[in-house]
Scaffold this motif. Sequence first.
Motif, PDB file in Angstrom:
ATOM      1  N   GLU A 127      16.602 -66.434   3.935  1.00  0.00           N
ATOM      2  CA  GLU A 127      15.840 -66.043   5.120  1.00  0.00           C
ATOM      3  C   GLU A 127      16.740 -66.117   6.348  1.00  0.00           C
ATOM      4  N   ILE A 128      16.695 -65.068   7.157  1.00  0.00           N
ATOM      5  CA  ILE A 128      17.475 -65.008   8.381  1.00  0.00           C
ATOM      6  C   ILE A 128      16.507 -65.018   9.544  1.00  0.00           C
ATOM      7  N   ASN A 129      16.691 -65.970  10.442  1.00  0.00           N
ATOM      8  CA  ASN A 129      15.824 -66.076  11.606  1.00  0.00           C
ATOM      9  C   ASN A 129      16.392 -65.207  12.713  1.00  0.00           C
ATOM     10  N   LEU A 130      15.641 -64.214  13.125  1.00  0.00           N
ATOM     11  CA  LEU A 130      16.115 -63.250  14.104  1.00  0.00           C
ATOM     12  C   LEU A 130      15.870 -63.666  15.550  1.00  0.00           C
ATOM     13  N   PHE A 131      14.949 -64.566  15.778  1.00  0.00           N
ATOM     14  CA  PHE A 131      14.504 -64.805  17.137  1.00  0.00           C
ATOM     15  C   PHE A 131      15.064 -66.061  17.788  1.00  0.00           C
ATOM     16  N   LYS A 132      15.747 -66.906  17.054  1.00  0.00           N
ATOM     17  CA  LYS A 132      16.332 -68.093  17.664  1.00  0.00           C
ATOM     18  C   LYS A 132      17.743 -67.773  18.115  1.00  0.00           C
ATOM     19  N   LYS A 133      17.971 -67.874  19.429  1.00  0.00           N
ATOM     20  CA  LYS A 133      19.292 -67.663  19.980  1.00  0.00           C
ATOM     21  C   LYS A 133      19.634 -68.836  20.863  1.00  0.00           C
ATOM     22  N   LYS A 134      20.864 -69.203  20.815  1.00  0.00           N
ATOM     23  CA  LYS A 134      21.318 -70.266  21.690  1.00  0.00           C
ATOM     24  C   LYS A 134      21.706 -69.656  23.029  1.00  0.00           C
ATOM     25  N   LYS A 135      21.664 -70.455  24.063  1.00  0.00           N
ATOM     26  CA  LYS A 135      22.007 -69.964  25.392  1.00  0.00           C
ATOM     27  C   LYS A 135      23.461 -69.541  25.461  1.00  0.00           C
ATOM     28  N   LYS A 136      24.344 -70.206  24.740  1.00  0.00           N
ATOM     29  CA  LYS A 136      25.756 -69.838  24.753  1.00  0.00           C
ATOM     30  C   LYS A 136      25.958 -68.459  24.150  1.00  0.00           C
ATOM     31  N   ASP A 137      25.218 -68.157  23.076  1.00  0.00           N
ATOM     32  CA  ASP A 137      25.335 -66.848  22.441  1.00  0.00           C
ATOM     33  C   ASP A 137      24.871 -65.745  23.383  1.00  0.00           C
ATOM     34  N   GLU A 138      23.814 -65.979  24.148  1.00  0.00           N
ATOM     35  CA  GLU A 138      23.325 -64.981  25.088  1.00  0.00           C
ATOM     36  C   GLU A 138      24.353 -64.708  26.174  1.00  0.00           C
ATOM     37  N   LYS A 139      25.039 -65.747  26.657  1.00  0.00           N
ATOM     38  CA  LYS A 139      26.065 -65.553  27.675  1.00  0.00           C
ATOM     39  C   LYS A 139      27.229 -64.740  27.119  1.00  0.00           C
ATOM     40  N   LYS A 140      27.630 -65.006  25.880  1.00  0.00           N
ATOM     41  CA  LYS A 140      28.712 -64.250  25.267  1.00  0.00           C
ATOM     42  C   LYS A 140      28.321 -62.790  25.091  1.00  0.00           C
ATOM     43  N   GLU A 141      27.078 -62.508  24.711  1.00  0.00           N
ATOM     44  CA  GLU A 141      26.625 -61.134  24.547  1.00  0.00           C
ATOM     45  C   GLU A 141      26.624 -60.394  25.878  1.00  0.00           C
ATOM     46  N   ASN A 142      26.201 -61.058  26.946  1.00  0.00           N
ATOM     47  CA  ASN A 142      26.207 -60.431  28.264  1.00  0.00           C
ATOM     48  C   ASN A 142      27.623 -60.088  28.697  1.00  0.00           C
ATOM     49  N   ILE A 143      28.586 -60.960  28.411  1.00  0.00           N
ATOM     50  CA  ILE A 143      29.977 -60.685  28.754  1.00  0.00           C
ATOM     51  C   ILE A 143      30.497 -59.503  27.954  1.00  0.00           C
ATOM     52  N   LYS A 144      30.173 -59.440  26.664  1.00  0.00           N
ATOM     53  CA  LYS A 144      30.616 -58.329  25.828  1.00  0.00           C
ATOM     54  C   LYS A 144      30.005 -57.018  26.303  1.00  0.00           C
ATOM     55  N   ARG A 145      28.758 -57.019  26.716  1.00  0.00           N
ATOM     56  CA  ARG A 145      28.106 -55.799  27.182  1.00  0.00           C
ATOM     57  C   ARG A 145      28.752 -55.281  28.457  1.00  0.00           C
ATOM     58  N   LYS A 146      29.177 -56.174  29.315  1.00  0.00           N
ATOM     59  CA  LYS A 146      29.805 -55.753  30.565  1.00  0.00           C
ATOM     60  C   LYS A 146      31.178 -55.151  30.321  1.00  0.00           C
ATOM     61  N   LYS A 147      31.902 -55.627  29.306  1.00  0.00           N
ATOM     62  CA  LYS A 147      33.246 -55.148  29.045  1.00  0.00           C
ATOM     63  C   LYS A 147      33.253 -53.754  28.424  1.00  0.00           C
ATOM     64  N   ILE A 148      32.237 -53.414  27.655  1.00  0.00           N
ATOM     65  CA  ILE A 148      32.216 -52.139  26.957  1.00  0.00           C
ATOM     66  C   ILE A 148      31.829 -51.031  27.927  1.00  0.00           C
ATOM     67  N   THR A 149      32.730 -50.092  28.110  1.00  0.00           N
ATOM     68  CA  THR A 149      32.451 -48.926  28.940  1.00  0.00           C
ATOM     69  C   THR A 149      32.838 -47.685  28.157  1.00  0.00           C
ATOM     70  N   SER A 150      32.109 -46.644  28.373  1.00  0.00           N
ATOM     71  CA  SER A 150      32.363 -45.406  27.663  1.00  0.00           C
ATOM     72  C   SER A 150      32.847 -44.355  28.642  1.00  0.00           C
ATOM     73  N   LYS A 151      33.975 -43.744  28.326  1.00  0.00           N
ATOM     74  CA  LYS A 151      34.513 -42.688  29.172  1.00  0.00           C
ATOM     75  C   LYS A 151      33.898 -41.341  28.820  1.00  0.00           C
ATOM     76  N   MET A 152      33.535 -41.168  27.555  1.00  0.00           N
ATOM     77  CA  MET A 152      33.015 -39.893  27.105  1.00  0.00           C
ATOM     78  C   MET A 152      31.492 -39.954  27.039  1.00  0.00           C
ATOM     79  N   LYS A 153      30.838 -39.026  27.683  1.00  0.00           N
ATOM     80  CA  LYS A 153      29.383 -38.963  27.660  1.00  0.00           C
ATOM     81  C   LYS A 153      28.960 -37.963  26.591  1.00  0.00           C
ATOM     82  N   LEU A 154      28.043 -38.392  25.723  1.00  0.00           N
ATOM     83  CA  LEU A 154      27.567 -37.541  24.644  1.00  0.00           C
ATOM     84  C   LEU A 154      26.338 -36.765  25.090  1.00  0.00           C
ATOM     85  N   THR A 155      26.310 -35.509  24.751  1.00  0.00           N
ATOM     86  CA  THR A 155      25.147 -34.676  25.018  1.00  0.00           C
ATOM     87  C   THR A 155      24.351 -34.525  23.724  1.00  0.00           C
ATOM     88  N   VAL A 156      23.227 -33.861  23.821  1.00  0.00           N
ATOM     89  CA  VAL A 156      22.376 -33.652  22.641  1.00  0.00           C
ATOM     90  C   VAL A 156      23.116 -32.814  21.598  1.00  0.00           C
TER      91      VAL A 156
END
Length: 180
Positions: A39-68
């Motif tokens: 069993e994998i618990n999907l909803f328990k996250k530690k505060k440290k993990d959330e901070k790391k995810e926010n940092i990773k999201r800020k670093k990822i930028t896309s230069k190419m915009k995809l259209t339909v």
Amino acid sequence: MKWYVLSFLFIILLLLPLPIKIKLSYCNNCLKFYIYKFEINLFKKKKKDEKKENIKRKKITSKMKLTVSDILLIIRNINKIKFKPILKLNILLNYGLADAAVTGIFYGIISYFISSLFNFLAVPLKIKKYKSAINPDFNNFKLEAKIESIIYISLAKIMYMGFIIIKSFIQIKALHKKKQ
């Protein structure tokens, strides 16, 4: 001699499809996710993990915009692949909305969404077995869902699909350069 044995084992591992059993269950306001019998618990996250995810999201930028049309090109290229991972899927849904008319209307809506799910999954996966059962309860208010699937994945198929996706992105990049 050892080199031959290791290379033979690597080729077998590369081509041998490995089954991954996934189960998702929702009953009594409790969502459970299993891989094999773990069993994998999907909803328990530690505060440290959330901070790391926010940092990773800020670093990822896309230069190419995809259209339909770009997304449709990627989907078309993935859909043409003959060697896809194999999926066996069972869906069981028991629901009731306490009103027979509303339950009947939602039966049609749910049937449509489940058939759309089949079409959506048929693009990246080859579906060998598909079974869905929707059981409406016209007098009670309840929701129980159970999804069981087995995905047969080999590393060679994953690498091939990755190659096709990268090739699609190269085609899209070339098309964008021609337009400019």
